[in-house]
Design a protein around this motif. Structure first.
Motif, short mmCIF file in Angstrom:
data_model
loop_
_atom_site.label_atom_id
_atom_site.label_comp_id
_atom_site.label_asym_id
_atom_site.label_seq_id
_atom_site.Cartn_x
_atom_site.Cartn_y
_atom_site.Cartn_z
N GLY A 111 4.57 67.92 34.21
CA GLY A 111 3.55 68.19 35.44
C GLY A 111 2.62 67.38 35.40
O GLY A 111 1.94 66.75 36.04
N GLY A 112 2.36 66.63 34.16
CA GLY A 112 1.65 65.43 33.87
C GLY A 112 2.09 63.94 34.25
O GLY A 112 1.71 63.14 33.93
N GLN A 113 3.21 63.96 34.87
CA GLN A 113 4.16 62.96 35.45
C GLN A 113 4.53 61.94 34.32
O GLN A 113 4.65 60.59 34.39
N GLU A 114 4.86 62.55 33.24
CA GLU A 114 5.37 61.72 32.14
C GLU A 114 6.93 62.06 31.98
O GLU A 114 7.42 63.15 32.18
N VAL A 115 7.57 60.72 31.85
CA VAL A 115 9.08 60.85 31.91
C VAL A 115 9.53 60.67 30.52
O VAL A 115 9.27 59.82 29.63
N TYR A 116 10.45 61.73 29.89
CA TYR A 116 11.03 61.71 28.79
C TYR A 116 12.48 61.60 28.54
O TYR A 116 13.30 62.05 29.54
N VAL A 117 13.19 60.98 27.61
CA VAL A 117 14.48 60.97 27.59
C VAL A 117 15.04 61.52 26.25
O VAL A 117 14.26 61.52 25.39
N LYS A 118 16.29 62.03 25.99
CA LYS A 118 16.68 62.55 24.93
C LYS A 118 17.23 61.19 24.31
O LYS A 118 17.96 60.20 24.54
N THR A 119 17.06 61.25 22.74
CA THR A 119 17.41 60.07 21.89
C THR A 119 18.17 60.83 20.77
O THR A 119 17.99 61.92 20.54
N ASP A 120 18.81 60.01 20.03
CA ASP A 120 19.44 60.31 18.87
C ASP A 120 18.36 61.08 17.72
O ASP A 120 18.71 61.70 17.00
N ALA A 121 17.18 60.51 17.86
CA ALA A 121 16.10 61.12 16.91
C ALA A 121 15.15 62.22 17.88
O ALA A 121 14.22 62.57 17.28
N GLY A 122 15.52 62.58 18.96
CA GLY A 122 14.79 63.60 19.66
C GLY A 122 14.68 63.36 20.94
O GLY A 122 15.32 63.42 21.89
N LYS A 123 13.29 62.92 21.33
CA LYS A 123 12.56 62.71 22.57
C LYS A 123 12.05 61.56 22.41
O LYS A 123 11.57 61.13 21.44
N ARG A 124 11.99 60.74 23.66
CA ARG A 124 11.15 59.51 23.84
C ARG A 124 10.54 59.62 25.24
O ARG A 124 11.05 59.39 26.06
N LYS A 125 8.98 59.23 25.19
CA LYS A 125 8.50 59.06 26.55
C LYS A 125 8.61 57.56 26.93
O LYS A 125 8.54 56.70 26.11
N LEU A 126 9.38 57.57 27.95
CA LEU A 126 9.46 55.91 28.72
C LEU A 126 8.15 55.53 29.03
O LEU A 126 7.45 55.71 29.87
N SER A 127 8.18 54.11 28.92
CA SER A 127 6.95 53.14 29.30
C SER A 127 7.26 52.85 30.59
O SER A 127 8.70 52.99 31.22
N ALA A 128 6.51 52.15 31.26
CA ALA A 128 6.85 51.69 32.83
C ALA A 128 7.97 50.91 32.89
O ALA A 128 8.95 50.97 33.63
N ILE A 129 8.11 49.99 31.90
CA ILE A 129 9.35 48.92 31.58
C ILE A 129 10.44 49.68 31.53
O ILE A 129 11.74 49.68 32.13
N GLU A 130 10.50 50.64 30.47
CA GLU A 130 11.44 51.49 29.96
C GLU A 130 12.03 52.32 31.32
O GLU A 130 13.31 52.60 31.44
N LEU A 131 11.23 53.00 32.08
CA LEU A 131 11.65 53.54 33.07
C LEU A 131 12.25 52.66 34.24
O LEU A 131 13.15 53.39 34.74
N GLN A 132 11.83 51.52 34.37
CA GLN A 132 12.50 50.67 35.37
C GLN A 132 14.08 50.59 34.81
O GLN A 132 14.99 50.39 35.81
N GLN A 133 13.93 50.34 33.73
CA GLN A 133 15.33 49.89 33.03
C GLN A 133 16.21 51.10 33.21
O GLN A 133 17.38 50.79 33.37
N GLU A 134 15.94 52.24 32.93
CA GLU A 134 16.52 53.38 32.92
C GLU A 134 17.11 53.73 34.48
O GLU A 134 17.95 53.85 34.73
N LEU A 135 16.18 53.52 35.42
CA LEU A 135 16.61 53.60 36.84
C LEU A 135 17.72 52.54 37.26
O LEU A 135 18.56 52.94 37.80
N ILE A 136 17.18 51.46 36.75
CA ILE A 136 18.28 50.32 37.22
C ILE A 136 19.84 50.67 36.76
O ILE A 136 20.73 50.46 37.23
N GLN A 137 19.90 51.00 35.26
CA GLN A 137 21.03 51.25 34.98
C GLN A 137 21.63 52.70 35.52
O GLN A 137 22.96 52.72 35.78
#
Length: 145
Positions: A111-137
């Protein structure tokens, strides 16, 4: 979860659900609260009887704010009593939030417009660059300009 387990759960449950739902593979799994990440020990969540209904309300409210929205029938909240090996320990539970993960091009956000992904270590909030990379992939676009 300290002295305010409902507040602690309210502060993180949507992050973990969003991270799991953004895994990119269709599956159903669960998020367990009351199990220590470092060694997988059961520590439980202290909940008084009146807290149990409030917990369900809080979790449902937080998950309702996820965008794009998920149907309230697509997740379940279960409270598992913690035992000392012989009998349940009063007011101590492991909270299970069972959610679907769907294979989607778009990503879910809290609801706070934060995007997280599951990682081997738990969860990670995506930065603007990581968000772009995830969508491109996910879209299969060649990022070379």
């Amino acid at each position: 979860m300290g002295g305010n387990p409902l507040g602690a759960i309210k502060g993180i449950v949507d992050q973990y659900v969003v991270a799991f739902m953004n895994a990119g593979i269709a599956q159903e799994d669960a998020i367990f609260l009351g199990i220590r990440d470092s060694d997988r020990s059961i520590v439980g969540v202290q909940l008084q009887p009146q807290d149990c209904d409030e917990l369900r309300r809080i979790v449902t409210e937080r998950l309702h704010q996820i965008v794009p929205p998920i149907a309230p029938t697509s997740y379940r909240i279960e409270l598992h009593p913690v035992s000392n090996g012989f009998a349940p320990i009063d007011d101590l539970f492991v909270v299970e939030v069972r959610v679907p993960s769907v294979r989607r091009t778009l990503l879910f956000a809290t609801g706070g417009q934060e995007v997280y992904v599951k990682t081997d270590a738990g969860k990670r909030k995506l930065s603007a660059i990581e968000l772009q990379q995830e969508l491109i992939q996910r879209l299969g676009i060649d990022p070379v300009l």
